[in-house]
Design an enzyme around this catalytic site. Structure first.
Site, PDB file in Angstrom:
ATOM      1  N   TRP A 231       0.842  -1.212   0.000  1.00 36.88           N
ATOM      2  CA  TRP A 231       0.000   0.000   0.000  1.00 36.88           C
ATOM      3  C   TRP A 231       0.871   1.254   0.000  1.00 36.88           C
ATOM      4  O   TRP A 231       0.404   2.348  -0.308  1.00 36.88           O
ATOM      5  CB  TRP A 231      -0.955   0.017   1.200  1.00 36.88           C
ATOM      6  CG  TRP A 231      -0.316   0.331   2.528  1.00 36.88           C
ATOM      7  CD1 TRP A 231       0.748  -0.299   3.084  1.00 36.88           C
ATOM      8  CD2 TRP A 231      -0.680   1.370   3.458  1.00 36.88           C
ATOM      9  NE1 TRP A 231       1.064   0.255   4.306  1.00 36.88           N
ATOM     10  CE2 TRP A 231       0.198   1.286   4.562  1.00 36.88           C
ATOM     11  CE3 TRP A 231      -1.666   2.349   3.475  1.00 36.88           C
ATOM     12  CZ2 TRP A 231       0.129   2.148   5.660  1.00 36.88           C
ATOM     13  CZ3 TRP A 231      -1.743   3.210   4.588  1.00 36.88           C
ATOM     14  CH2 TRP A 231      -0.855   3.103   5.648  1.00 36.88           C
ATOM     15  N   ASP A 232       2.153   1.080   0.297  1.00 31.70           N
ATOM     16  CA  ASP A 232       3.097   2.194   0.304  1.00 31.70           C
ATOM     17  C   ASP A 232       3.004   3.008  -0.987  1.00 31.70           C
ATOM     18  O   ASP A 232       3.153   4.229  -0.979  1.00 31.70           O
ATOM     19  CB  ASP A 232       4.540   1.673   0.402  1.00 31.70           C
ATOM     20  CG  ASP A 232       4.792   0.770   1.593  1.00 31.70           C
ATOM     21  OD1 ASP A 232       3.854   0.088   2.015  1.00 31.70           O
ATOM     22  OD2 ASP A 232       5.936   0.733   2.076  1.00 31.70           O
TER      23      ASP A 232
ATOM     24  N   GLU B 250       0.750  -1.831  12.986  1.00 30.74           N
ATOM     25  CA  GLU B 250       0.831  -3.299  12.988  1.00 30.74           C
ATOM     26  C   GLU B 250       1.094  -3.880  14.377  1.00 30.74           C
ATOM     27  O   GLU B 250       1.170  -5.097  14.530  1.00 30.74           O
ATOM     28  CB  GLU B 250       1.917  -3.752  12.010  1.00 30.74           C
ATOM     29  CG  GLU B 250       1.550  -3.424  10.567  1.00 30.74           C
ATOM     30  CD  GLU B 250       2.607  -3.850   9.552  1.00 30.74           C
ATOM     31  OE1 GLU B 250       3.768  -4.038   9.955  1.00 30.74           O
ATOM     32  OE2 GLU B 250       2.265  -3.984   8.370  1.00 30.74           O
TER      33      GLU B 250
ATOM     34  N   LYS C 206       3.123   1.572  16.364  1.00 29.58           N
ATOM     35  CA  LYS C 206       4.253   1.427  15.444  1.00 29.58           C
ATOM     36  C   LYS C 206       4.345   2.615  14.485  1.00 29.58           C
ATOM     37  O   LYS C 206       5.414   3.133  14.205  1.00 29.58           O
ATOM     38  CB  LYS C 206       4.081   0.141  14.640  1.00 29.58           C
ATOM     39  CG  LYS C 206       5.220  -0.129  13.678  1.00 29.58           C
ATOM     40  CD  LYS C 206       4.973  -1.386  12.851  1.00 29.58           C
ATOM     41  CE  LYS C 206       6.135  -1.664  11.917  1.00 29.58           C
ATOM     42  NZ  LYS C 206       5.870  -2.709  10.948  1.00 29.58           N
ATOM     43  N   GLN C 207       3.208   3.004  13.944  1.00 34.79           N
ATOM     44  CA  GLN C 207       3.220   4.059  12.923  1.00 34.79           C
ATOM     45  C   GLN C 207       1.874   4.757  12.919  1.00 34.79           C
ATOM     46  O   GLN C 207       0.899   4.228  13.457  1.00 34.79           O
ATOM     47  CB  GLN C 207       3.496   3.455  11.554  1.00 34.79           C
ATOM     48  CG  GLN C 207       2.405   2.568  11.006  1.00 34.79           C
ATOM     49  CD  GLN C 207       2.901   1.656   9.897  1.00 34.79           C
ATOM     50  OE1 GLN C 207       3.378   0.561  10.173  1.00 34.79           O
ATOM     51  NE2 GLN C 207       2.779   2.096   8.662  1.00 34.79           N
TER      52      GLN C 207
HETATM   53  C1  BGC Z   1       4.837  -1.133   7.630  1.00 30.28           C
HETATM   54  C2  BGC Z   1       3.794  -1.241   6.533  1.00 30.28           C
HETATM   55  C3  BGC Z   1       4.481  -1.166   5.206  1.00 30.28           C
HETATM   56  C4  BGC Z   1       5.609  -2.194   5.096  1.00 30.28           C
HETATM   57  C5  BGC Z   1       6.413  -2.031   3.835  1.00 30.28           C
HETATM   58  C6  BGC Z   1       5.881  -2.215   7.445  1.00 30.28           C
HETATM   59  O1  BGC Z   1       6.862  -2.098   8.421  1.00 30.28           O
HETATM   60  O2  BGC Z   1       4.247  -1.292   8.893  1.00 30.28           O
HETATM   61  O3  BGC Z   1       2.865  -0.196   6.652  1.00 30.28           O
HETATM   62  O4  BGC Z   1       3.562  -1.380   4.190  1.00 30.28           O
HETATM   63  O5  BGC Z   1       6.496  -2.033   6.181  1.00 30.28           O
HETATM   64  O6  BGC Z   1       7.027  -0.778   3.786  1.00 30.28           O
END
Ligand code: BGC
Length: 770
Positions: free
Chosen positions: A357-358, A488, A601-602
């Site tokens: 999804w990035d 996550e 986490k984000q």
């Molecule tokens: C992030 C995801 C991301 C993936 C790839 C993960 O660490 O939590 O949001 O899509 O890395 O960059």
């Protein structure tokens, strides 16, 4: 953190050879052109620790999934970006001793990535145990004008050697992936062809039958004059070399020019791979290395005109942002709708080179602003091409009626990741794909994509949401259960605010788009309706009902949106409560402890607020930011940029700058001690956004282009260029002044700090403030 690289405006510079940094430098000094990417491995043999990596876009391997407890719906395979045949190899032997930087005394080692002109250079002095000394300089690039070409100029100067020197250019397809699940080799030989100074190795992948021809053609000069040489051919399985032996005297310089064309069956017929490679080699050979390098520099000049960000007064920041932009431009060029952007680009094996999804959530805005709209449109078309697979993905999970669930991780449209609770449950990605259609349309003003393709995607995504929600009698609302949000560190949660918001927004946007296209282009709409069996009355009614009754959890007392149900039951600590030895928590804590903790986490709620910030007043943004930012550990590189942009919006200038620093030099200074695995390409787009949307305050409100710039204390000036619809603007910000230059072909309307300005073509405005 490992700050061993020199600061410079346009170059990344390493001085002195430290084998401990080799893997990191191999990532950082990577070169590529959106079609091929090459880690900064050495041309000559190297027996020290290294990750060999040369990747070809679109060529992957479906490695069998390894999981303990198989569950229905699990993807069968995990896609791997393949380490492709080595084209850079040139072994050197002086007398009887091999040049191997791990075994020979090395001085004056210098490696430079020239980002302005797009090439990699390396030089050093090698002293052999018998006191023979040579100087080496190698220059190589992957062409951005000739997609399937890499070239190397490798110079050897004798300081005191009076001996034989053996030069062995080769191609080696007998290579491995470090991350192969079962240690197998993925390439099989098809053919090897050669004639003096030229060779072709064609191999195919064990599964999926991708064919690749890696070729070389070389010539050698001595002291600037071409020499005729005898080549001794050496063949092994999947390998060919042509050895040249020459006499060398003190002060002699030998230059080897090696051209390599890499063709593959995605772009050519299988039976024409060698001839296609031959044609490229012939063309390039005739042009010659220096002319190709000049072409490369000119092509990069154009890229920089479209995408450069200038920062004055802070070399480290200038270097960092250029590095991010350079790598983004090396990863995706927007000329092939079958290609996408892997989180590590072409710089390592991690994340398998797959699409996440990035792309939609972070990368698309970079390409929207810095390239012709065709480039971004191709990113959307990539998902359109995968729509049938997305519908199949949803069917595997029990959905019907053309509902589509796009994969979280994919190569060909199928889900190919195997972490169930984390990746699989992140259904919010469906929202990012719909948002990208909206973002493209509002940014470019081009409605043809949504009419021709986008609406079909939106309807399929909406069908998914409509089936994925369920009506809670207790709440008298629609709810979404069992998901993982962008954060996550929480799995299988109920009513993740971000996911619910995205679902509601997708349905709403689809409904609006249907209404618009129905009026604007009724024939096309009816054609689509019939194609997908769209029961307008029933489906539209149902979706409107869900939109009106979607549950969006809030905490009224604090005036914040709730990340998910039950979040307030947690022990609500802040990151400051963590001991340094607890961080990063994903390496120091058990998964159980992470899941129970409040640590994020984000960006999650803040991700939603960021995407739809025009819908929230500043107090709401502030309350949510003040609540969630202290609990965010930013253990995804995608996180700090979103927080930077919101902090900038809130006027938290220092915090915005501090957060920005976390992404800008993430790879160059190896903040997370993992750059050896590859670069964080998708977070680089986030860094770009931090400047343009954060410090530049760029936003689109009601189809109008707004800026609200501020300049960090540490900088004297910063400027960036932005494409928006027909406008092509350069915004320059200094302390007390904002200048907007209209570089486009028609007049442009912009809002600076909410005041409207109309700027004629080639004209500029200056706005002063205290
Ligand atoms: C992030 C995801 C991301 C993936 C790839 C993960 O660490 O939590 O949001 O899509 O890395 O960059």
């Amino acid at each position: 953190m490992n700050e061993y690289l020199k600061h410079d405006d346009w170059c990344i510079i390493e001085e002195g050879f430290n084998p401990d940094n080799q893997r990191s430098s191999e990532s950082i000094f990577s070169i590529g052109n959106g079609h091929i990417g090459q880690r900064a491995n050495f041309e000559e043999q190297y027996s020290g620790d290294s990750l060999s990596g040369n990747y070809i876009a679109g060529i992957y391997y479906p490695d069998k999934t390894k999981v303990g407890w198989w569950k229905n719906g699990y993807p069968e395979y995990f896609a791997k970006v393949l380490n492709a045949p080595n084209w850079i190899g040139i072994n050197i032997k002086v007398g009887k001793i091999d040049l191997d930087l791990s075994k020979i005394k090395i001085e004056n080692f210098r490696r430079v990535l020239n980002m302005k002109e797009g090439y990699l250079e390396r030089s050093f002095i090698a002293e052999f145990p018998n006191e023979n000394i040579i100087e080496i300089k190698s220059t190589r690039f992957i062409s951005i004008t000739e997609n399937e070409l890499g070239s190397i100029k490798y110079e050897i100067k004798s300081v005191n050697v009076n001996d034989k020197i053996t030069i062995t250019p080769y191609i080696d397809a007998d290579i491995i992936n470090e991350d192969a699940n079962y240690q197998e080799k993925f390439w099989e030989e098809i053919s090897i062809e050669s004639k003096p100074g030229e060779a072709y190795v064609t191999v195919k992948t064990k599964k999926l039958d991708f064919h690749v021809c890696t070729s070389m053609k070389f010539n050698i000069e001595k002291n600037g004059s071409k020499i005729n040489h005898n080549n001794k051919e050496k063949r092994k399985k999947k390998y060919i070399a042509q050895q040249v032996e020459l006499d060398i005297k003190p002060d002699d310089t030998i230059s080897i020019y090696k051209y390599s064309a890499i063709t593959n069956s995605e772009n050519h017929k299988k039976e024409s791979l060698t001839i296609a490679a031959h044609n490229i080699l012939q063309r390039s050979f005739e042009k010659g290395f220096e002319a190709l390098l000049t072409e490369q520099a000119n092509a990069w000049k154009c890229k920089w005109t479209d995408s450069d960000i200038i920062i004055e007064g802070d070399v480290a920041a200038q270097q960092a942002i250029r590095f991010n932009i350079f790598q983004l431009n090396q990863t995706y060029t927007g000329d092939d709708e079958r290609l996408n952007i892997g989180p590590k680009g072409f710089t390592g094996e991690k994340y398998g080179g797959s699409t996440y999804w990035d792309t939609e959530a972070y990368c698309l805005p970079f390409y929207l602003r810095t390239s012709d709209k065709k480039a971004s449109r191709k990113l959307l078309l990539y998902r359109y091409r995968h729509l049938t697979k997305a519908i199949e993905n949803a069917e595997k999970l029990g959905f019907t009626n053309g509902a589509a669930l796009y994969p979280m991780v994919t190569m060909n449209g199928e889900e190919c990741h195997n972490e169930w609770e984390i990746t699989f449950e992140e259904i919010h990605r469906n929202g990012a794909i719909a948002f990208a259609i909206y973002n493209y349309t509002r940014h470019t003003g081009d409605e043809s994509y949504i009419e021709e393709y986008g609406l079909e995607v939106l309807i399929a995504i909406s069908r998914f949401w409509a089936q994925r929600v369920n009506f809670s009698k207790e709440k008298n609302k629609y709810v979404i259960l069992g998901v993982t949000g962008p954060n996550e560190y929480e799995n299988n949660v109920n009513n993740n605010w971000y996911t619910n918001l995205m679902a509601k927004w997708c349905l709403e946007y689809t409904l609006k788009s249907i209404a618009k296209i129905q009026t604007k282009n009724p024939e096309q709409y009816i054609e689509l309706k019939n194609k997908i069996n769209f029961n307008e009355l029933k489906e539209v009614g149902n979706w409107s009902n869900i939109v009106d009754n979607m549950y969006l959890p809030e905490n009224e007392e604090l005036g914040i949106f709730l990340q998910q149900e039950g979040y307030m039951d947690k022990d609500l600590l802040t990151v400051e409560d963590l001991r340094p030895e607890d961080r990063p928590i994903n390496q120091k804590w058990s998964w159980d402890r992470i899941l129970r903790s409040c640590f994020i986490k984000q960006a999650d709620v803040l991700q939603g607020i960021y995407l739809f910030n025009e819908n929230y007043n500043i107090d709401t943004i502030k309350r949510n930011f003040d609540f969630y930012e202290p609990k965010t550990v930013h253990e995804s590189s995608l996180s700090p940029c979103v927080h930077t942009i919101l902090a900038a919006k809130l006027g938290y200038k220092e915090q915005a700058y501090d957060l920005y620093l976390r992404t800008a030099r993430l790879d160059i200074d190896d903040y997370n001690d993992e750059v050896d695995q590859g670069l964080h390409i998708t977070s680089m787009a986030g860094t770009y956004l931090s400047i343009v949307e954060g410090f530049g305050g760029m936003s689109i409100k009601n189809e109008e282009l707004h800026f609200a710039p501020f300049i960090p204390e540490q900088w004297k000036l910063f400027s960036f260029v932005v494409r928006y619809r027909e406008s092509f603007l350069k915004i320059e910000v200094t302390k007390g002044k904002v200048t907007v230059l209209n570089q486009g072909r028609s007049s442009s309307q912009v809002f600076i700090r909410d005041v409207e300005y109309n700027i004629k073509e080639r004209d500029s405005i200056e706005i002063y403030s205290n």
